[in-house]
Design a protein around this motif. Structure first.
Motif, PDB file in Angstrom:
ATOM      1  N   PRO A  48       0.824  -1.204   0.000  1.00  0.00           N
ATOM      2  CA  PRO A  48       0.000   0.000   0.000  1.00  0.00           C
ATOM      3  C   PRO A  48       0.862   1.260   0.000  1.00  0.00           C
ATOM      4  CG  PRO A  48       0.024  -0.993   2.174  1.00  0.00           C
ATOM      5  CD  PRO A  48       0.703  -1.975   1.244  1.00  0.00           C
ATOM      6  N   VAL A  49       0.409   2.299  -0.731  1.00  0.00           N
ATOM      7  CA  VAL A  49       1.134   3.567  -0.804  1.00  0.00           C
ATOM      8  C   VAL A  49       0.711   4.437   0.367  1.00  0.00           C
ATOM      9  CG1 VAL A  49       1.568   5.633  -2.174  1.00  0.00           C
ATOM     10  CG2 VAL A  49       1.250   3.418  -3.304  1.00  0.00           C
ATOM     11  N   LEU A  50       1.675   4.772   1.226  1.00  0.00           N
ATOM     12  CA  LEU A  50       1.392   5.602   2.392  1.00  0.00           C
ATOM     13  C   LEU A  50       1.636   7.059   2.041  1.00  0.00           C
ATOM     14  CD1 LEU A  50       3.122   3.449   5.159  1.00  0.00           C
ATOM     15  CD2 LEU A  50       0.706   3.475   4.508  1.00  0.00           C
ATOM     16  N   ARG A  51       0.642   7.892   2.230  1.00  0.00           N
ATOM     17  CA  ARG A  51       0.752   9.317   1.930  1.00  0.00           C
ATOM     18  C   ARG A  51       0.738  10.106   3.226  1.00  0.00           C
ATOM     19  NH1 ARG A  51       0.168   9.877  -3.470  1.00  0.00           N
ATOM     20  NH2 ARG A  51      -0.964   8.235  -4.604  1.00  0.00           N
ATOM     21  N   ALA A  52       1.754  10.960   3.382  1.00  0.00           N
ATOM     22  CA  ALA A  52       1.836  11.761   4.599  1.00  0.00           C
ATOM     23  C   ALA A  52       0.745  12.823   4.585  1.00  0.00           C
ATOM     24  CB  ALA A  52       3.209  12.433   4.699  1.00  0.00           C
ATOM     25  N   PRO A  53       0.112  13.062   5.712  1.00  0.00           N
ATOM     26  CA  PRO A  53      -0.922  14.100   5.761  1.00  0.00           C
ATOM     27  C   PRO A  53      -0.312  15.480   5.557  1.00  0.00           C
ATOM     28  CG  PRO A  53      -0.403  13.329   7.965  1.00  0.00           C
ATOM     29  CD  PRO A  53       0.322  12.409   7.010  1.00  0.00           C
ATOM     30  N   ILE A  54      -1.078  16.396   5.002  1.00  0.00           N
ATOM     31  CA  ILE A  54      -0.603  17.763   4.801  1.00  0.00           C
ATOM     32  C   ILE A  54      -0.345  18.397   6.172  1.00  0.00           C
ATOM     33  CG2 ILE A  54      -1.197  20.045   3.899  1.00  0.00           C
ATOM     34  CD1 ILE A  54      -2.955  18.629   1.844  1.00  0.00           C
ATOM     35  N   PRO A  55       0.874  18.905   6.396  1.00  0.00           N
ATOM     36  CA  PRO A  55       1.173  19.458   7.724  1.00  0.00           C
ATOM     37  C   PRO A  55       0.301  20.666   8.041  1.00  0.00           C
ATOM     38  CG  PRO A  55       2.905  20.008   6.155  1.00  0.00           C
ATOM     39  CD  PRO A  55       2.012  19.033   5.464  1.00  0.00           C
ATOM     40  N   LYS A  56      -0.137  20.749   9.271  1.00  0.00           N
ATOM     41  CA  LYS A  56      -0.953  21.867   9.720  1.00  0.00           C
ATOM     42  C   LYS A  56      -0.065  23.081   9.965  1.00  0.00           C
ATOM     43  CE  LYS A  56      -3.973  23.283  13.528  1.00  0.00           C
ATOM     44  NZ  LYS A  56      -4.546  22.893  14.834  1.00  0.00           N
ATOM     45  N   ARG A  57      -0.509  24.240   9.512  1.00  0.00           N
ATOM     46  CA  ARG A  57       0.267  25.454   9.723  1.00  0.00           C
ATOM     47  C   ARG A  57       0.271  25.816  11.206  1.00  0.00           C
ATOM     48  NH1 ARG A  57      -0.300  30.608  10.818  1.00  0.00           N
ATOM     49  NH2 ARG A  57       1.243  32.084  10.013  1.00  0.00           N
ATOM     50  N   GLN A  58       1.469  26.114  11.714  1.00  0.00           N
ATOM     51  CA  GLN A  58       1.614  26.498  13.113  1.00  0.00           C
ATOM     52  C   GLN A  58       1.746  28.019  13.220  1.00  0.00           C
ATOM     53  OE1 GLN A  58       1.101  24.118  15.164  1.00  0.00           O
ATOM     54  NE2 GLN A  58       1.348  22.438  13.720  1.00  0.00           N
ATOM     55  N   LYS A  59       1.558  28.540  14.405  1.00  0.00           N
ATOM     56  CA  LYS A  59       1.675  29.981  14.610  1.00  0.00           C
ATOM     57  C   LYS A  59       3.063  30.464  14.206  1.00  0.00           C
ATOM     58  CE  LYS A  59      -1.734  30.585  18.296  1.00  0.00           C
ATOM     59  NZ  LYS A  59      -1.965  30.984  19.705  1.00  0.00           N
ATOM     60  N   CYS A  60       3.074  31.594  13.514  1.00  0.00           N
ATOM     61  CA  CYS A  60       4.317  32.204  13.028  1.00  0.00           C
ATOM     62  C   CYS A  60       5.108  31.257  12.138  1.00  0.00           C
ATOM     63  CB  CYS A  60       5.185  32.700  14.191  1.00  0.00           C
ATOM     64  SG  CYS A  60       4.444  34.070  15.108  1.00  0.00           S
ATOM     65  N   ASP A  61       4.407  30.289  11.540  1.00  0.00           N
ATOM     66  CA  ASP A  61       5.023  29.331  10.604  1.00  0.00           C
ATOM     67  C   ASP A  61       6.125  28.493  11.245  1.00  0.00           C
ATOM     68  OD1 ASP A  61       3.392  29.998   8.423  1.00  0.00           O
ATOM     69  OD2 ASP A  61       4.634  31.745   7.958  1.00  0.00           O
ATOM     70  N   HIS A  62       6.013  28.209  12.538  1.00  0.00           N
ATOM     71  CA  HIS A  62       6.949  27.288  13.177  1.00  0.00           C
ATOM     72  C   HIS A  62       6.770  25.891  12.577  1.00  0.00           C
ATOM     73  CE1 HIS A  62       7.854  29.543  17.204  1.00  0.00           C
ATOM     74  NE2 HIS A  62       7.950  30.331  16.151  1.00  0.00           N
ATOM     75  N   TRP A  63       7.850  25.103  12.570  1.00  0.00           N
ATOM     76  CA  TRP A  63       7.754  23.723  12.102  1.00  0.00           C
ATOM     77  C   TRP A  63       6.941  22.876  13.067  1.00  0.00           C
ATOM     78  CZ3 TRP A  63       8.556  22.031   7.426  1.00  0.00           C
ATOM     79  CH2 TRP A  63       9.429  22.711   6.585  1.00  0.00           C
ATOM     80  N   SER A  64       7.095  23.134  14.349  1.00  0.00           N
ATOM     81  CA  SER A  64       6.330  22.406  15.366  1.00  0.00           C
ATOM     82  C   SER A  64       5.685  23.425  16.296  1.00  0.00           C
ATOM     83  CB  SER A  64       7.230  21.447  16.153  1.00  0.00           C
ATOM     84  OG  SER A  64       8.304  22.155  16.761  1.00  0.00           O
ATOM     85  N   PRO A  65       4.523  23.118  16.843  1.00  0.00           N
ATOM     86  CA  PRO A  65       3.810  24.102  17.661  1.00  0.00           C
ATOM     87  C   PRO A  65       4.480  24.317  19.014  1.00  0.00           C
ATOM     88  CG  PRO A  65       2.667  21.996  17.719  1.00  0.00           C
ATOM     89  CD  PRO A  65       3.780  21.844  16.727  1.00  0.00           C
ATOM     90  N   CYS A  66       4.285  25.506  19.550  1.00  0.00           N
ATOM     91  CA  CYS A  66       4.722  25.757  20.916  1.00  0.00           C
ATOM     92  C   CYS A  66       3.817  24.991  21.876  1.00  0.00           C
ATOM     93  CB  CYS A  66       4.655  27.256  21.233  1.00  0.00           C
ATOM     94  SG  CYS A  66       5.888  28.249  20.374  1.00  0.00           S
ATOM     95  N   SER A  67       4.355  24.617  23.004  1.00  0.00           N
ATOM     96  CA  SER A  67       3.558  23.914  24.012  1.00  0.00           C
ATOM     97  C   SER A  67       2.459  24.837  24.530  1.00  0.00           C
ATOM     98  CB  SER A  67       4.448  23.460  25.171  1.00  0.00           C
ATOM     99  OG  SER A  67       5.487  22.633  24.704  1.00  0.00           O
ATOM    100  N   PRO A  68       1.363  24.274  25.008  1.00  0.00           N
ATOM    101  CA  PRO A  68       0.317  25.109  25.608  1.00  0.00           C
ATOM    102  C   PRO A  68       0.896  25.989  26.713  1.00  0.00           C
ATOM    103  CG  PRO A  68      -0.463  22.856  25.344  1.00  0.00           C
ATOM    104  CD  PRO A  68       0.999  22.842  25.012  1.00  0.00           C
ATOM    105  N   GLY A  69       0.434  27.226  26.770  1.00  0.00           N
ATOM    106  CA  GLY A  69       0.952  28.146  27.777  1.00  0.00           C
ATOM    107  C   GLY A  69       2.193  28.894  27.330  1.00  0.00           C
ATOM    108  N   ASN A  70       2.478  28.892  25.999  1.00  0.00           N
ATOM    109  CA  ASN A  70       3.647  29.593  25.466  1.00  0.00           C
ATOM    110  C   ASN A  70       3.234  30.526  24.335  1.00  0.00           C
ATOM    111  OD1 ASN A  70       6.593  28.365  26.367  1.00  0.00           O
ATOM    112  ND2 ASN A  70       4.917  26.905  26.631  1.00  0.00           N
ATOM    113  N   TYR A  71       3.950  31.633  24.211  1.00  0.00           N
ATOM    114  CA  TYR A  71       3.795  32.540  23.071  1.00  0.00           C
ATOM    115  C   TYR A  71       4.776  32.118  21.974  1.00  0.00           C
ATOM    116  CZ  TYR A  71       1.290  35.851  26.114  1.00  0.00           C
ATOM    117  OH  TYR A  71       0.393  36.458  26.959  1.00  0.00           O
ATOM    118  N   ALA A  72       4.345  32.191  20.723  1.00  0.00           N
ATOM    119  CA  ALA A  72       5.213  31.912  19.581  1.00  0.00           C
ATOM    120  C   ALA A  72       5.701  33.231  18.976  1.00  0.00           C
ATOM    121  CB  ALA A  72       4.460  31.103  18.526  1.00  0.00           C
ATOM    122  N   TYR A  73       6.972  33.264  18.588  1.00  0.00           N
ATOM    123  CA  TYR A  73       7.492  34.456  17.923  1.00  0.00           C
ATOM    124  C   TYR A  73       8.459  34.046  16.814  1.00  0.00           C
ATOM    125  CZ  TYR A  73      11.974  33.855  20.316  1.00  0.00           C
ATOM    126  OH  TYR A  73      13.175  33.345  20.750  1.00  0.00           O
TER     127      TYR A  73
END
Length: 230
Positions: A48-73
């Motif tokens: 079977p062909v595995l297709r990666a899901p489209i990555p969700k956009r994070q705040k300020c275009d970070h690759w990974s989201p900030c943890s809850p309780g943090n500001y992104a810059y």
């Protein structure tokens, strides 16, 4: 012998009858199910062909989201004439900081962009030509403010020593090293200490290996700041 000939004729007639009946049945059966069945048989054993899901956009275009309780810059310096300086804070502030309207002053072009973040209030000033205004702005920023700074083109030529000293007191280690057209980004806190593990400052000087001719490559710093610090 006659018996063998009879057996041979019987087998031949049986084969002809079976062939005829097969052709007759095939003419009445739909072709699509047969084609689909063949395709299904051919697909057996394929991985079977595995297709990666489209990555969700994070705040300020970070690759990974900030943890809850943090500001992104994210702070991005300008690059050449076309790529403008940009400051993003929690996606609420994401503007080119007037760097598309470069101020003309004696000695060339340049903008020193400064943003003050206090809870949900934002103040914007672009300054090099008016270094004294920037000093006043920083001094008047309330305790508990975040100060995000970035250059586009030349941010050093008209930057006075009192402004450099004030930025040094905020924690900058590169403000005195800034040269003509250096790319520089800096984040500081007034009235509290930023975590040691976040990106606070970065600089890139103009030299013979510039990416954009007379301009060095743009630089970027980004990170997450705990909300309980502000």
């Amino acid at each position: 012998s006659l018996a063998d000939l009879v057996k041979l004729a019987g087998l031949l007639l049986t084969w002809l009858a079976a062939w005829y009946l097969g052709c007759l049945l095939a003419s009445f059966m739909p072709k699509k199910p047969i084609t689909a069945s063949i395709a299904n048989l051919q697909g057996i054993g394929r991985k079977p062909v595995l297709r990666a899901p489209i990555p969700k956009r994070q705040k300020c275009d970070h690759w990974s989201p900030c943890s809850p309780g943090n500001y992104a810059y994210r702070i991005l310096s300008g690059g050449g004439k076309a790529k403008l300086a940009k400051i993003c804070f929690e996606d609420d502030l994401d503007i080119p900081l007037y760097c598309n309207n470069l101020q003309r002053f004696l000695g060339g072009w340049g903008v020193f962009c400064l943003v003050c973040v206090l809870f949900t209030s934002y103040c914007i000033i672009d300054s090099t030509e008016h270094s004294g205004e920037m000093v006043t702005f920083i001094k008047n920023a309330p305790e508990g403010s975040l100060l995000l700074m970035v250059t586009h083109d030349d941010g050093s030529t008209r930057l006075k020593n009192d402004a450099r000293k004030l930025i040094e007191e905020l924690g900058s280690k590169e403000i005195w090293n800034m040269k003509f057209r250096s790319s520089w980004a800096f984040i500081a806190a007034k009235g509290f200490k930023l975590p040691d593990n976040i990106q606070k400052e970065k600089i890139n000087h103009s030299d013979k290996n510039n990416r954009y001719g007379g301009w060095p490559a743009e630089i970027q710093i980004e990170g997450c700041i705990p909300r309980n610090l502000i």
